[in-house]
Each structure stands twice: as structure tokens, then as C-alpha cells.
Design a protein around this motif. Structure first.
Motif, PDB file in Angstrom:
ATOM      1  N   PHE A 203       0.849  -1.202   0.000  1.00 43.14           N
ATOM      2  CA  PHE A 203       0.000   0.000   0.000  1.00 43.14           C
ATOM      3  C   PHE A 203       0.876   1.241   0.000  1.00 43.14           C
ATOM      4  O   PHE A 203       1.862   1.322   0.740  1.00 43.14           O
ATOM      5  CB  PHE A 203      -0.924   0.006   1.211  1.00 43.14           C
ATOM      6  CG  PHE A 203      -2.029  -1.002   1.136  1.00 43.14           C
ATOM      7  CD1 PHE A 203      -3.118  -0.791   0.300  1.00 43.14           C
ATOM      8  CD2 PHE A 203      -1.984  -2.175   1.895  1.00 43.14           C
ATOM      9  CE1 PHE A 203      -4.140  -1.726   0.236  1.00 43.14           C
ATOM     10  CE2 PHE A 203      -3.007  -3.099   1.822  1.00 43.14           C
ATOM     11  CZ  PHE A 203      -4.089  -2.881   0.992  1.00 43.14           C
ATOM     12  N   GLY A 204       0.527   2.226  -0.815  1.00 48.01           N
ATOM     13  CA  GLY A 204       1.282   3.465  -0.888  1.00 48.01           C
ATOM     14  C   GLY A 204       2.458   3.398  -1.834  1.00 48.01           C
ATOM     15  O   GLY A 204       3.109   4.420  -2.090  1.00 48.01           O
TER      16      GLY A 204
ATOM     17  N   ASP B 291      -5.185   5.065  -6.897  1.00 48.32           N
ATOM     18  CA  ASP B 291      -5.482   6.475  -6.674  1.00 48.32           C
ATOM     19  C   ASP B 291      -5.326   7.185  -8.024  1.00 48.32           C
ATOM     20  O   ASP B 291      -4.205   7.531  -8.430  1.00 48.32           O
ATOM     21  CB  ASP B 291      -4.526   7.052  -5.629  1.00 48.32           C
ATOM     22  CG  ASP B 291      -4.844   8.519  -5.327  1.00 48.32           C
ATOM     23  OD1 ASP B 291      -5.835   9.044  -5.905  1.00 48.32           O
ATOM     24  OD2 ASP B 291      -4.097   9.128  -4.540  1.00 48.32           O
ATOM     25  N   TRP B 292      -6.440   7.406  -8.709  1.00 45.24           N
ATOM     26  CA  TRP B 292      -6.382   7.934 -10.066  1.00 45.24           C
ATOM     27  C   TRP B 292      -5.901   9.382 -10.121  1.00 45.24           C
ATOM     28  O   TRP B 292      -5.433   9.860 -11.163  1.00 45.24           O
ATOM     29  CB  TRP B 292      -7.768   7.825 -10.722  1.00 45.24           C
ATOM     30  CG  TRP B 292      -8.069   6.398 -11.137  1.00 45.24           C
ATOM     31  CD1 TRP B 292      -8.719   5.452 -10.409  1.00 45.24           C
ATOM     32  CD2 TRP B 292      -7.680   5.784 -12.357  1.00 45.24           C
ATOM     33  NE1 TRP B 292      -8.772   4.266 -11.085  1.00 45.24           N
ATOM     34  CE2 TRP B 292      -8.142   4.436 -12.312  1.00 45.24           C
ATOM     35  CE3 TRP B 292      -6.990   6.206 -13.487  1.00 45.24           C
ATOM     36  CZ2 TRP B 292      -7.931   3.536 -13.337  1.00 45.24           C
ATOM     37  CZ3 TRP B 292      -6.790   5.305 -14.528  1.00 45.24           C
ATOM     38  CH2 TRP B 292      -7.243   3.984 -14.457  1.00 45.24           C
TER      39      TRP B 292
END
Length: 324
Positions: A271-272, A304-305
């Protein structure tokens, strides 16, 4: 006196080469070469199926327009008959017209006959045809064909049929105007390849647009064939013109490779973590490919677009989760 035979001189004058659908004028001249009259003279006209009688001077004596009762021909007398007809047949065909005179020479109890044959060839048609389409086609991609037709004569034509012989694995998607086939319309709906024009005015032009595509197969060429001709009273088709467009099938030799963070295999991510996508593409074939679109579908709720960026990024569609 005695009848010597072949003394009724018969001449048939008309064009030796004609266009199918044209009106042709025939001039039949007959002359009595004998020194006495020929009585009870009749003319019998034997014409091919392609011969469509229009008129004659003098008029025929029967409903089939094939017999003339001409009475007597005086010694050394010359007369003529003029006939107008429309010739409809396949380009290249030979049409033979036989004219037979039956008569009784004066002071003879016997009946004699003499026949003259006139041959002419259909070398062209008053119907013009052209098909326009792509020189190269790609399987699974939409193609469009344009068919142009024209009545190049000075008179109106009736019962014209235009038909298309689709290549193997061509998938019909639509046409403007839509196909129709008169009495055989139910069949036409299944084949989508026939258009009938009850009347086609002089110098009238028309256009048919056909949309479709091809399923991939092993053929390297596709022949799109269009034919136009006349329909008779039995709806039998008489071919007048044929136009063929040959298109080259382009193989889909487009190599694609997707690399994420330097790897082109499945891998775990955190994640991230930033994901660096690299799309490598190459035309591995021998033919130039045009209008190529590459679509990247990233179907994940975890992306995350708002952070999507890059060189030559294209169009980002967040709703459909893809980049074009």
C-alpha cells in the motif's frame, strides 16, 4: 419459266456491336430478283431471348410480333421492314436473328423459303458499376464499402437488380439503403446482398454504403464482388456488369509487453507504493499499421487515479478505469 432459287435477295442492316439494354433498329430489305411475282409472302422472325420487341413498320400480323403477312412482291420489286427492339443479355454474348421468307412464285404450285441470319455481339452495357473500399483490411475491424451504379442510357430502365457476393467470413453489419429482393425478400433479409430497382431514370446515379467486418482466417486476400443486371418476367437475372475489389488482409503482428517496476511477471506490492507502468509495443509484421489504439485497463479499486501521470499518457477515463 422455272424458279431458280435464291432469287429473293435479303439484307439485314443493324449495328454489329451493341450495348445491352440499348434500343437497336433493324432494317430488313427484300428484293424479288425474278421476272415474275412472288405471292403469299410471309416473313418469320426467329429472335433470341435477349430480343425484346418494341415496334415495327409495317406492324406484325400476330400477337407474338414474329410473323408478317406481306402479300405479293412484283418482279424486280424491293421492299423493307424496320424493327426496333431492346437487346438485354450478358456482355460478350452473341445474338443470332434469323429471318425466313416463305412464298409461292407465280405459276408454281410449290412453296419455297429463304433464310438470312444476322449476328451481333453485346460488347458493353448501359449500366455502369463501381465499388470503392479499403486496399488493406484488418480482421475484427470495421470496414466500409461504397457501391456506385448508373443508368448511362438516354431512356428509363426497369427491373434492375444489384447483388453482392460477399467474401468468406465477411460479417454484414448494415447498409444504406437496406437490401430488398421483391418476391424473394425473405431470402434477401438473410443474405443482405440484393437491391432491386423497379425503375432507373435516364442518367440516374445511385450509391449504396455497406458496413461490416471480417473474422480472422488464413486467406491473404478478400474479393468483394458486385454485380448489376436485368430481371426478366420470371425474375431470372441477366448479368450486365461486374466490379471486383481485392483487399489485402493484414496480419495482426503487433507485439505488446507490460512492465511494472522493471518486471513483466506477477509481483507483490505494498500500500502506498508507486507503480511505474511501461508499455512496449512493436509492429512485427511487414505491413504498415495505421490508426492503432492501445488501451490500458486498470481494474482495481485500490488505484489512486489522482496520482496517475506519465509521458505520452493519452486520455484517462476514471469512470471506466482505463487509459487510451
Amino acid at each position: 419459266n422455272s424458279y431458280k432459287g435464291e432469287m429473293l435477295d435479303i439484307k439485314i442492316e443493324a449495328e454489329k456491336e451493341v450495348a445491352s439494354g440499348d434500343i437497336v433498329k433493324y432494317k430488313i430489305t427484300y428484293e424479288n430478283k425474278e421476272k415474275y411475282p412472288l405471292n403469299n409472302v410471309e416473313l418469320f422472325l426467329m429472335a433470341p431471348k435477349s430480343f425484346d420487341f418494341i415496334s415495327a413498320t409495317p406492324t406484325p400480323s400476330n400477337e407474338l410480333n414474329s410473323i408478317w403477312e406481306l402479300g405479293s412482291i412484283l418482279a424486280r420489286e424491293q421492299k423493307e421492314i424496320e424493327i426496333s427492339a431492346k437487346l438485354i443479355g450478358e456482355v460478350g454474348s452473341i445474338n443470332n436473328i434469323d429471318v425466313t421468307f416463305v412464298f409461292e412464285p407465280e405459276n408454281f404450285a410449290s412453296t419455297f423459303k429463304e433464310t438470312k441470319r444476322f449476328s451481333q455481339q453485346i460488347t458493353s452495357s448501359i449500366l455502369k458499376l463501381e465499388v470503392i473500399g479499403p486496399e488493406q483490411i484488418l480482421p475484427e475491424k470495421k470496414v466500409e464499402y461504397i457501391v456506385k451504379y448508373k443508368n448511362a442510357s438516354k431512356s428509363m430502365l426497369e427491373n434492375i437488380q444489384l447483388q453482392i457476393l460477399y467474401p468468406q467470413n465477411f460479417v454484414y453489419q448494415g447498409a444504406e439503403p437496406e437490401p430488398n429482393q421483391g418476391k424473394l425478400e425473405e431470402i434477401a433479409r438473410k443474405l443482405n446482398n440484393v437491391w432491386i430497382f423497379e425503375k432507373l431514370e435516364s442518367e440516374k446515379e445511385g450509391v449504396i454504403k455497406i458496413d461490416g467486418g471480417y473474422i480472422a482466417d488464413e486467406e491473404q486476400q478478400k474479393n468483394f464482388i458486385v454485380q448489376i443486371g436485368f430481371l426478366d418476367e420470371n425474375e431470372e437475372f441477366s448479368l450486365q456488369q461486374e466490379s471486383k475489389l481485392t483487399s489485402q488482409v493484414i496480419k495482426q503482428d503487433l507485439d505488446l509487453d507490460l512492465i511494472i517496476n522493471g518486471e513483466n511477471t506477477d509481483q507483490p506490492v505494498n500500500f502506498g507504493q508507486t507503480l511505474n507502468y511501461l508499455i512496449a509495443y512493436k509492429n512485427a509484421g511487414d505491413t504498415v499499421l495505421e490508426d492503432i489504439a492501445i488501451v490500458a485497463q486498470i481494474d482495481s479499486e485500490l488505484i489512486d487515479w489522482e496520482t496517475v501521470s506519465g509521458k505520452d499518457l493519452g486520455v484517462v477515463n476514471v469512470e471506466e478505469k482505463k487509459i487510451i
